[in-house]
Structures are given as C-alpha cells and as structure tokens.
Design a protein around this motif. Structure first.
Motif, short mmCIF file in Angstrom:
data_model
loop_
_atom_site.label_atom_id
_atom_site.label_comp_id
_atom_site.label_asym_id
_atom_site.label_seq_id
_atom_site.Cartn_x
_atom_site.Cartn_y
_atom_site.Cartn_z
N UNK A 155 0.80 -1.22 0.00
CA UNK A 155 0.00 0.00 0.00
C UNK A 155 0.84 1.27 0.00
N UNK A 156 0.47 2.21 -0.87
CA UNK A 156 1.15 3.49 -0.97
C UNK A 156 0.12 4.57 -1.28
N UNK A 157 0.43 5.83 -0.99
CA UNK A 157 -0.46 6.91 -1.41
C UNK A 157 -0.53 6.93 -2.94
N UNK A 158 -1.69 7.22 -3.51
CA UNK A 158 -1.79 7.23 -4.97
C UNK A 158 -1.15 8.47 -5.58
N UNK A 159 -0.71 8.33 -6.84
CA UNK A 159 -0.27 9.48 -7.63
C UNK A 159 -1.27 9.69 -8.75
N UNK A 160 -1.35 10.93 -9.25
CA UNK A 160 -2.36 11.21 -10.27
C UNK A 160 -1.91 10.80 -11.67
N UNK A 161 -0.61 10.53 -11.84
CA UNK A 161 -0.11 10.11 -13.16
C UNK A 161 1.28 9.53 -13.02
N UNK A 162 1.64 8.68 -13.98
CA UNK A 162 3.01 8.21 -14.09
C UNK A 162 3.92 9.38 -14.45
N UNK A 163 5.24 9.21 -14.29
CA UNK A 163 6.17 10.21 -14.83
C UNK A 163 5.94 10.39 -16.34
N UNK A 164 6.09 11.62 -16.82
CA UNK A 164 5.85 11.91 -18.23
C UNK A 164 6.92 11.28 -19.12
N UNK A 165 8.09 11.04 -18.57
CA UNK A 165 9.18 10.42 -19.31
C UNK A 165 10.13 9.81 -18.29
N UNK A 166 11.10 9.01 -18.78
CA UNK A 166 11.99 8.30 -17.87
C UNK A 166 13.34 8.96 -17.72
N UNK A 167 13.99 9.33 -18.82
CA UNK A 167 15.32 9.93 -18.74
C UNK A 167 15.59 10.78 -19.97
N UNK A 168 16.67 11.56 -19.89
CA UNK A 168 17.07 12.46 -20.97
C UNK A 168 18.53 12.20 -21.30
N UNK A 169 18.82 12.11 -22.59
CA UNK A 169 20.19 12.02 -23.08
C UNK A 169 20.35 12.98 -24.25
N UNK A 170 21.56 13.42 -24.51
CA UNK A 170 21.85 14.22 -25.71
C UNK A 170 23.00 13.54 -26.43
N UNK A 171 22.89 13.42 -27.77
CA UNK A 171 23.96 12.74 -28.49
C UNK A 171 25.04 13.72 -28.93
N UNK A 172 26.09 13.19 -29.52
CA UNK A 172 27.24 14.01 -29.89
C UNK A 172 26.95 14.90 -31.09
N UNK A 173 25.78 14.72 -31.73
CA UNK A 173 25.39 15.54 -32.88
C UNK A 173 24.38 16.62 -32.50
N UNK A 174 24.05 16.74 -31.22
CA UNK A 174 23.16 17.80 -30.77
C UNK A 174 21.70 17.43 -30.70
N UNK A 175 21.36 16.17 -30.95
CA UNK A 175 19.97 15.73 -30.83
C UNK A 175 19.67 15.37 -29.39
N UNK A 176 18.44 15.64 -28.98
CA UNK A 176 18.01 15.33 -27.62
C UNK A 176 17.14 14.07 -27.67
N UNK A 177 17.48 13.09 -26.83
CA UNK A 177 16.76 11.82 -26.76
C UNK A 177 16.03 11.76 -25.41
N UNK A 178 14.73 11.51 -25.44
CA UNK A 178 13.94 11.42 -24.21
C UNK A 178 13.28 10.04 -24.18
N UNK A 179 13.63 9.25 -23.19
CA UNK A 179 13.11 7.88 -23.13
C UNK A 179 11.72 7.85 -22.52
N UNK A 180 10.85 7.08 -23.15
CA UNK A 180 9.48 6.95 -22.67
C UNK A 180 9.46 6.16 -21.36
N UNK A 181 8.55 6.53 -20.49
CA UNK A 181 8.39 5.81 -19.23
C UNK A 181 7.50 4.60 -19.45
N UNK A 182 7.88 3.48 -18.85
CA UNK A 182 7.01 2.31 -18.87
C UNK A 182 7.11 1.61 -17.52
N UNK A 183 6.02 0.96 -17.15
CA UNK A 183 5.94 0.37 -15.82
C UNK A 183 6.72 -0.94 -15.78
N UNK A 184 6.46 -1.81 -16.70
CA UNK A 184 7.10 -3.12 -16.72
C UNK A 184 6.95 -3.69 -18.12
#
Length: 392
Positions: free
Chosen positions: A304-333
């Motif tokens: 049992x835990x207190x409820x949250x109203x939503x999952x995280x909008x995303x999981x993590x952020x990376x930037x590549x050596x060419x200047x592109x931004x990568x944002x990983x989608x959040x998933x539960x399992x």
C-alpha cells in the motif's frame, strides 16, 4: 556522464528490427506527420510539439548485435566487470569504464582488449573512495573527468595516458556531478533536502528537493538552476519508516550542446539553460497522462502506498554528440526495446528510435550507442552498438 542505476546523483540485449519511416534532415522541420510550433516569449524560445504516433520511427538503424561486448564470467581478469556506473568512448576508439566494484577506471582498446587501469581505492590523488567512481566524462583538452562517490568534494582529472593531473575541489553539498559542459563547467545535483519529520507527520506524498547548479571549472558556483524535485517519499505503516514511491516523479537532465536540459517528470516539458543559468529554450511535447491501475499498485507496492495522479511523463534524458536530444518513454514493466522521442538541436520532434532491450544507455555518438547490458545471470557487459543514421 549518466545517471547510474546504482548511484544517485549521476545516468539482456535482444536484436532490433530495422527502423522505418523518414524525417527531415538535421535542423529541419518536424518529422513527417508531426507538428512543431516555435515562438518567442521575452527572449525565450518555446517549442510546442505534437506527440509522435507509435509508428513514427526515424530511419535510424541500430545493429542487430553489438559490435563490441566487454565483460566475462569469473575470468578473474580486468574484463570482469562489477557495478559499472558509466562509460565513454574516446576519440581513438578506447572505452573508459567506471567500475565501482573495484573503484577503478578500466580502459579497453577498440578491439575490447584491456589496455590500462586508472585509479584505485583510496583517498589520495587520483584515487576513489568506497562508492566511486560514479561517472566518467570527457574533459576539455583531451582529458577525462571521473566523479568520486556521491557528494565527494573532488573530481579527479586524468590525461589520455591515465596520469592523474589534478582534482577539481568543490563543496561536498554541491557534489553529485552529472555531466560536463564543453567549456569544462560542471552540472551538479546537490544533496537532497529531506524533511524526515514531514514524512512521519503525514500519510501523503512528500516531495524531496535538491538544488541543481552549474559549477565553474575551479569548482565554485557559477549559477543555480533552482530547487527541483529529487523524488517522492511517504511513510510506510508496514515498514515503520520512509519509503520512496514506486512511481515517483523527480528530475532528469543532460548537457545538450552548450546548454543544460532539465525536465521535471510530472509534465512533458524540458527547459534548456545557458551556463550562466538563464533560461533560453522550453521544449514541450503532447502526452497522455495516465494514473497507475490497482493491479499495477498491487504488483509494485502490495503493502500500500499513497496514490499518484499520473506516471512520470518520461523516464530519462540524453543528448547525443550531434546535438539531438533523446527522451526515453516511461514504462511500468514488460519486455521489449526501449523507445525514445528524438528532438533536433532546436527542440523539434523528429520521431521515435528504439534501443535494445535491457541496455542502459551511457553515451550516443554519431555512429554508435554505448551502454550496459546484463545476461540472465546478471553478468555485466559494456557494449557498443552501431548506429546508422542514413537508414541503410
């Protein structure tokens, strides 16, 4: 540098099917079927992006197998890895691995052979304490920076031959070095502000906070990015103490060119700051907030835990050596490849890319992805995967 799985404060592999669907070239518009609107607000560029459809794959292909895999099972040699926290690839093809299990930086040649070990456990120059190194990064002037234990007040710098040059010293409360800007200034996440009494006094979620900062090359404070969420905690009746929420929302960030990209996970909004702390860009993407189901609570937190109203909008952020931004989608399992939304250097969404299942991504280059995988026995392997941005 990367946030590690094992160390707060810094972040089994299957083949991928070829990725499909094209996009505009670097610096172009949003990818086909996507929409990006850019506007200026008091000198801050705001980029509003539509949410990519599940089949909006960029034509970037990752190899069916890793081109290089470093690691072994009970070899007793330098290629036996344990508690790897980070890795980078040098310009000459060598790979530097932060191996916390032995408190060393292990260096491997382009062919995967061991070519040297930098540092050791200790508290002297070029040495790491019991919980280091936590991360490794490129440092200006063809050098390598390696973070010691979380909130350790020093950052050892090595030359390309592994010789220890100096330590950058800073206040321990400003430790937790996350990444290094091209000019040598450092992004840090300080000690979490934890009001333990507040957790014990309420049965609701309590947000933990920490200060994100940019430190100058000498370790002094250059700019504060503000107090940002570290995570969410609650009081557990079962365990009689404070616990982190299984679906907690904190803050993720990465160096993005000469900017610092920071996103709080309760919304799909990423703010890009200049090294002086000024906000220069806001990147937003549509998303569909969804709250955990009772079955998911039962799976992740049967006590049992207190409820949250939503999952995280995303999981993590990376930037590549060419200047592109990568944002990983959040998933539960679940199983399968990890899905990333890729934004161009201006913040316009280009499409989706998948990385191999189970691969913790450390660095994305022009033609490679470097990360950590594990086999079914939990043996660690640092792996290099080819990345073809031309789509075959």
């Amino acid at each position: 540098m990367s946030d590690s799985r094992t160390t707060p404060g810094w972040t089994a592999v299957l083949a991928l099917a070829p990725l499909a669907v094209g996009c505009e070239g670097p610096g172009g518009t949003a990818g086909p079927g996507l929409h990006a609107a850019m506007r200026d607000s008091a000198g801050i560029v705001i980029v509003e992006n539509s949410q990519p459809a599940p089949d909006s794959r960029l034509p970037w292909e990752i190899g069916a197998q890793p081109s290089l895999s470093i690691g072994s099972v009970e070899s007793g040699g330098a290629d036996e890895l344990f508690r790897v926290t980070d890795a980078i690839r040098l310009g000459d093809g060598r790979i530097v691995v932060a191996n916390m299990g032995t408190n060393e930086l292990k260096v491997f040649g382009p062919d995967g052979s061991h070519s040297g070990t930098w540092g050791r456990r200790g508290e002297g120059p070029g040495e790491f304490t019991a919980h280091g190194p936590t991360a490794v990064a490129h440092w200006p002037g063809d050098s390598v920076a390696a973070a010691d234990a979380p909130y350790s007040p020093r950052l050892p710098i090595f030359d390309m031959n592994g010789n220890h040059g100096r330590n950058v010293a800073f206040e321990a409360t400003r430790g937790g070095i996350l990444d290094v800007l091209p000019d040598g200034r450092m992004v840090s996440r300080g000690s979490q502000i934890f009001n333990r009494s507040a957790v014990f006094e309420t049965r609701d979620l309590v947000r933990l906070e920490t200060e994100w900062s940019v430190l100058d090359v000498d370790g002094t404070l250059s700019a504060s990015l503000g107090m940002l969420p570290y995570g969410e905690a609650y009081f557990s009746e079962l365990w009689g103490g404070d616990m982190q929420h299984p679906f907690q929302r904190g803050t993720a960030g990465a160096v993005w060119g000469d900017l610092v990209a920071v996103g709080v996970q309760n919304s799909y909004e990423i703010k890009a700051f200049a090294a002086d702390g000024s906000l220069v860009r806001i990147v937003r993407r549509d998303w569909d907030p969804r709250a955990p189901t009772q079955a998911e609570y039962d799976e992740r937190a049967p006590w049992g835990v207190p409820p949250v109203d939503a999952y995280p909008a995303f999981a993590e952020i990376r930037a590549d050596r060419s200047g592109y931004l990568w944002v990983r989608e959040y998933r539960v399992s679940g199983e399968g490849a990890e899905v990333w939304t890729v934004f161009d250097p201006e913040g316009r969404v280009q499409g989706l890319v998948e990385t191999p299942e189970g691969l913790e991504v450390f660095e994305i280059g022009e033609d490679y992805v470097l990360g950590l995988g594990e086999d079914e026995l939990g043996v660690e392997y640092v792996q290099l995967w080819g990345l073809d941005r031309e789509g075959g």
